[in-house]
Design a protein around this motif. Structure first.
Motif, mmCIF file in Angstrom:
data_model
loop_
_atom_site.group_PDB
_atom_site.id
_atom_site.type_symbol
_atom_site.label_atom_id
_atom_site.label_comp_id
_atom_site.label_asym_id
_atom_site.label_seq_id
_atom_site.Cartn_x
_atom_site.Cartn_y
_atom_site.Cartn_z
ATOM 1 N N ARG A 54 32.487 26.721 35.978
ATOM 2 C CA ARG A 54 32.524 25.627 36.945
ATOM 3 C C ARG A 54 33.255 25.982 38.237
ATOM 4 O O ARG A 54 32.884 25.539 39.319
ATOM 5 C CB ARG A 54 33.211 24.403 36.322
ATOM 6 N N ALA B 160 38.635 32.507 40.714
ATOM 7 C CA ALA B 160 39.743 32.062 41.568
ATOM 8 C C ALA B 160 40.198 30.651 41.206
ATOM 9 O O ALA B 160 41.375 30.329 41.291
ATOM 10 C CB ALA B 160 39.345 32.128 43.036
ATOM 11 N N ARG C 291 27.730 36.259 34.689
ATOM 12 C CA ARG C 291 27.853 36.530 36.116
ATOM 13 C C ARG C 291 29.314 36.500 36.540
ATOM 14 O O ARG C 291 29.794 37.367 37.253
ATOM 15 C CB ARG C 291 27.062 35.482 36.892
ATOM 16 N N HIS D 7 32.709 39.829 37.384
ATOM 17 C CA HIS D 7 33.456 39.929 38.632
ATOM 18 C C HIS D 7 34.900 39.479 38.522
ATOM 19 O O HIS D 7 35.560 39.198 39.509
ATOM 20 C CB HIS D 7 32.714 39.168 39.720
ATOM 21 N N PRO E 111 38.585 40.176 38.471
ATOM 22 C CA PRO E 111 39.211 41.255 39.254
ATOM 23 C C PRO E 111 39.866 42.358 38.422
ATOM 24 O O PRO E 111 39.901 43.498 38.848
ATOM 25 C CB PRO E 111 40.293 40.544 40.084
ATOM 26 N N LYS F 153 28.080 47.623 27.982
ATOM 27 C CA LYS F 153 26.789 48.041 28.536
ATOM 28 C C LYS F 153 26.386 49.411 28.009
ATOM 29 O O LYS F 153 25.219 49.647 27.702
ATOM 30 C CB LYS F 153 26.873 48.093 30.062
ATOM 31 N N ASN G 59 18.331 46.847 32.898
ATOM 32 C CA ASN G 59 18.613 46.188 34.165
ATOM 33 C C ASN G 59 17.529 45.230 34.617
ATOM 34 O O ASN G 59 17.826 44.237 35.292
ATOM 35 C CB ASN G 59 18.933 47.230 35.235
ATOM 36 N N THR H 58 18.357 42.138 32.313
ATOM 37 C CA THR H 58 19.517 41.372 32.771
ATOM 38 C C THR H 58 19.253 40.796 34.158
ATOM 39 O O THR H 58 19.712 39.699 34.465
ATOM 40 C CB THR H 58 20.796 42.237 32.790
ATOM 41 N N GLY H 59 18.510 41.521 34.991
ATOM 42 C CA GLY H 59 18.136 40.995 36.316
ATOM 43 C C GLY H 59 17.423 39.670 36.169
ATOM 44 O O GLY H 59 17.747 38.696 36.851
ATOM 45 N N LEU H 60 16.477 39.603 35.250
ATOM 46 C CA LEU H 60 15.760 38.339 35.053
ATOM 47 C C LEU H 60 16.651 37.286 34.391
ATOM 48 O O LEU H 60 16.730 36.149 34.840
ATOM 49 C CB LEU H 60 14.505 38.550 34.190
ATOM 50 N N ASN I 11 19.436 35.533 36.195
ATOM 51 C CA ASN I 11 18.977 34.644 37.252
ATOM 52 C C ASN I 11 18.054 33.558 36.714
ATOM 53 O O ASN I 11 17.252 32.992 37.460
ATOM 54 C CB ASN I 11 18.285 35.467 38.343
ATOM 55 N N ALA I 12 18.220 33.298 35.434
ATOM 56 C CA ALA I 12 17.424 32.245 34.811
ATOM 57 C C ALA I 12 17.573 30.949 35.601
ATOM 58 O O ALA I 12 18.666 30.616 36.060
ATOM 59 C CB ALA I 12 17.885 32.041 33.368
ATOM 60 N N HIS J 66 30.306 35.801 44.496
ATOM 61 C CA HIS J 66 31.375 35.190 43.714
ATOM 62 C C HIS J 66 32.531 34.670 44.530
ATOM 63 O O HIS J 66 33.600 34.387 44.017
ATOM 64 C CB HIS J 66 31.825 36.165 42.639
ATOM 65 N N PRO K 247 34.497 31.883 45.984
ATOM 66 C CA PRO K 247 34.632 30.596 45.276
ATOM 67 C C PRO K 247 34.009 29.402 45.993
ATOM 68 O O PRO K 247 33.547 28.489 45.360
ATOM 69 C CB PRO K 247 36.152 30.387 45.171
ATOM 70 N N PHE L 6 9.449 35.456 41.039
ATOM 71 C CA PHE L 6 10.688 35.518 40.248
ATOM 72 C C PHE L 6 10.910 36.924 39.699
ATOM 73 O O PHE L 6 12.011 37.484 39.793
ATOM 74 C CB PHE L 6 10.601 34.501 39.089
ATOM 75 N N ASN M 270 13.937 39.411 41.026
ATOM 76 C CA ASN M 270 15.045 39.619 40.102
ATOM 77 C C ASN M 270 15.005 40.960 39.376
ATOM 78 O O ASN M 270 16.057 41.509 39.044
ATOM 79 C CB ASN M 270 15.124 38.456 39.118
ATOM 80 N N ALA M 271 13.817 41.489 39.170
ATOM 81 C CA ALA M 271 13.759 42.835 38.609
ATOM 82 C C ALA M 271 14.279 43.834 39.655
ATOM 83 O O ALA M 271 15.075 44.719 39.345
ATOM 84 C CB ALA M 271 12.348 43.185 38.182
ATOM 85 N N GLY N 286 17.943 43.394 39.978
ATOM 86 C CA GLY N 286 18.516 43.860 38.703
ATOM 87 C C GLY N 286 18.710 45.367 38.727
ATOM 88 O O GLY N 286 19.778 45.865 38.374
ATOM 89 N N LEU N 287 17.672 46.083 39.167
ATOM 90 C CA LEU N 287 17.797 47.543 39.233
ATOM 91 C C LEU N 287 18.750 47.983 40.354
ATOM 92 O O LEU N 287 19.637 48.813 40.134
ATOM 93 C CB LEU N 287 16.426 48.195 39.464
ATOM 94 N N ASN O 247 22.496 47.624 40.073
ATOM 95 C CA ASN O 247 23.095 48.466 39.052
ATOM 96 C C ASN O 247 22.830 49.948 39.306
ATOM 97 O O ASN O 247 22.877 50.761 38.392
ATOM 98 C CB ASN O 247 22.581 48.061 37.675
#
Lengths: 199, 199, 199, 199
Positions: A35, A39, A117, A121, A123, A135, A167, A170-172, A175-176, B121, B123, B163, B167-168, B171-172, B175
């Motif tokens: 949410r 930070a 996500r 990130h 820190p 990974k 990748n 996870t890329g897809l 970003n669901a 990211h 905030p 999409f 995102n693919a 994604g690549l 990374n």
DNA sequence: AATGAATGAGCGTTCATTCAT
DNA sequence: TATGAATGAACGCTCATTCAT
């Protein structure tokens, strides 16, 4: 197989977890992290959402980042157990295996891509390293799965194939969207990977 | 095409930018953000790297997040200009267009995926909304490109295709590793997308 | 007289004390105070060393400072009993009496100057007042001892003499070093006082 | 020599000090330390007494203990400069030299024994080490002074003599009372030392 | 009586923001 | 305009104290 929504499974997963104070705090941390971002995830905010005092957070965790470390570990364990369990099925086709893993992964993923996500990130270096280790572990699983099915593959370089599988997936999935999640997301991903991997 | 090309283009892009105080500050913000993360990107650190005083930052920006907002806007503009320019070439094949866009995007992206990752990211909600808007804008460009080449596509649903492409690709590219970057990365991505999009 | 004598006497003193929970806690407080200083003397640490729970500390003491107050009282009692006992010997010379008191004081002082040093800087006002009271009490004893031997003294003002005896003695003993402690320290102190007090 | 009270000299010393923010803060720290003890000397309290904000304390000092370190250094410098300056006078008798040093020391000592007492019990090791170093330095000065006047001494062991001079002096002066301070204190101390050192 | 998990005021510290110069 | 010393709210964290068991 009656398709239970990812959401309901997630809810069950959360209820199944013993409601120890530790877990209450880790769950609160996950929710606040999603949410408010890292930070905004202050110790007081986490404690408040967990319904405990700040002091209790420090009774169970050395410091703030230890809460997130525990959260990461929990997520990693979940993913690792899925992939470890998956290796036992013989004679399963590559795409069937990938579909199965993706399905279970998406369903088990307690807080979905949003948490992941944020987690990437955080820190603190030690924390990010844990995510990286996970990974690498995952890459090993995928690579050995691909190796088993090498004959079916049109892609020569297994490292490249592993890189793409992980990748692109996870890329897809990170970003669901509301229109693209759950089974459709899995199917789309499977389709993408199948056309890439298999002639 | 060697890696250094991307670098020199980035450098050119930065040099082309008018050396206004505003731009100096925004550049400093980007560098600090990449090096230290959002938590380490304090106004004093940004001002110091920009070679101005904190006061000057507040002369040109309402608050700290306004600096990052401007940075995001600049990145969006860069992407928009690439894709706007790209629509002008007639008779170009879909994959050729995607390859060209990916190549230029990777090269032009001033600070690469590192900045993008940090930016996502930050905030502040308003900031994240801008990143989302940029994605929507990008999705529009990709969708219209796919629409132009609808005949070649094996994928029915253009929204799904968009999409996947976006995102693919991200994604690549977010990374990218030391073994997989630059031209090989673009080629792998193009291969993935081609097999998915075209029969 | 070897150093270990003082130690064994201290040990005896501690063993003689009734092993009530109160005394266990007060002993623990003294040890923690010496080892960690006032800042490190937390109630949990004291309880742990005493082998009881924090709750038990509050069963017997109103608050944390009450533990130290009791500790101070115990030290005061010890000093008082030494000096009270000392007044009984008739025909004893002044220097002999002082030597005897210093020797016994050094040996009986349960935790030595280390505890005293820490105790003087406990923040609570009431506590410091008690230390002051103890000093006043001590000053009374010394003064009456000097009074008894007034004839031998070259110093006119008994208040000044008392001030010197007490503060020179504590000045030396609280700064005892590895080369200067035990009997040599007592002898040096006696020499200093003798030359000052007696013509 | 018209006797100016130690108090008025102290006041002058404080006024002479350039009222930089740093000095304002260090003075405030000394006052709070005396009044409240180390535990009560919070950064906010110090800042408030100094008439600045907490932030300003941290603009000039790395942390809370750095303020006390600076305070200690200031006191040490004062003492060292007194003793360094004192070595230049030839043909001065031992007791005259000691009287001179004690007088100037007591007068220069900005906040008197109260501050010194608190300072010796600051929890930080590094800080206490500084006080110890100062004492070692001081011991060196005293020892060489005694060496110069060895012929006059009845005490054989110079180390013992140094130990007695320093610790008896500080024993008396750190326990200065309202009835015994300033010149009378110096005279009493000189008398004590003279009778001890000289036949 | 004894326990120790839970509490929350208060600490040291940071840093976005202001404003006299 | 530009500066940077000064501000103070808010953070992570500790620990004296309480209270259900």
């Amino acid at each position: 197989m009656p398709r239970r929504s990812a959401k309901s499974l997630t809810r069950q997963a959360k209820q199944a977890r013993a409601k120890t104070t530790v877990n209450v705090i880790v769950d609160a941390a996950a929710q606040v992290l999603i949410r408010e971002g890292y930070a905004g995830a202050t110790t007081n905010r986490i404690a408040e959402r967990a319904g405990v005092s700040v002091g209790s957070v420090y009774q169970y965790f050395d410091d703030k980042d230890a809460v997130f470390a525990r959260l990461i570990d929990r997520e990693i364990e979940a993913v690792v157990s899925i992939f470890s369990a998956g290796t036992g099925i013989p004679e399963e086709s590559l795409m069937s295996a990938l579909r199965r893993l993706l399905t279970v992964a998406v369903e088990t993923w307690s807080y979905g891509p949003q948490l992941y996500r944020q987690l990437e990130h955080v820190p603190d270096d030690a924390l990010r390293r844990r995510v990286t280790e996970a990974k690498t572990l995952l890459a090993g699983f995928i690579r050995s799965l691909l190796e088993t099915h090498r004959a079916e593959l049109r892609v020569r370089d297994l490292d490249v194939a592993t890189f793409v599988v992980i990748n692109a997936s996870t890329g897809l999935s990170t970003n669901a969207t509301t229109e693209m999640y759950g089974e459709p997301l899995v199917e789309t991903t499977v389709e993408l990977l199948e056309r890439y991997l298999i002639a």
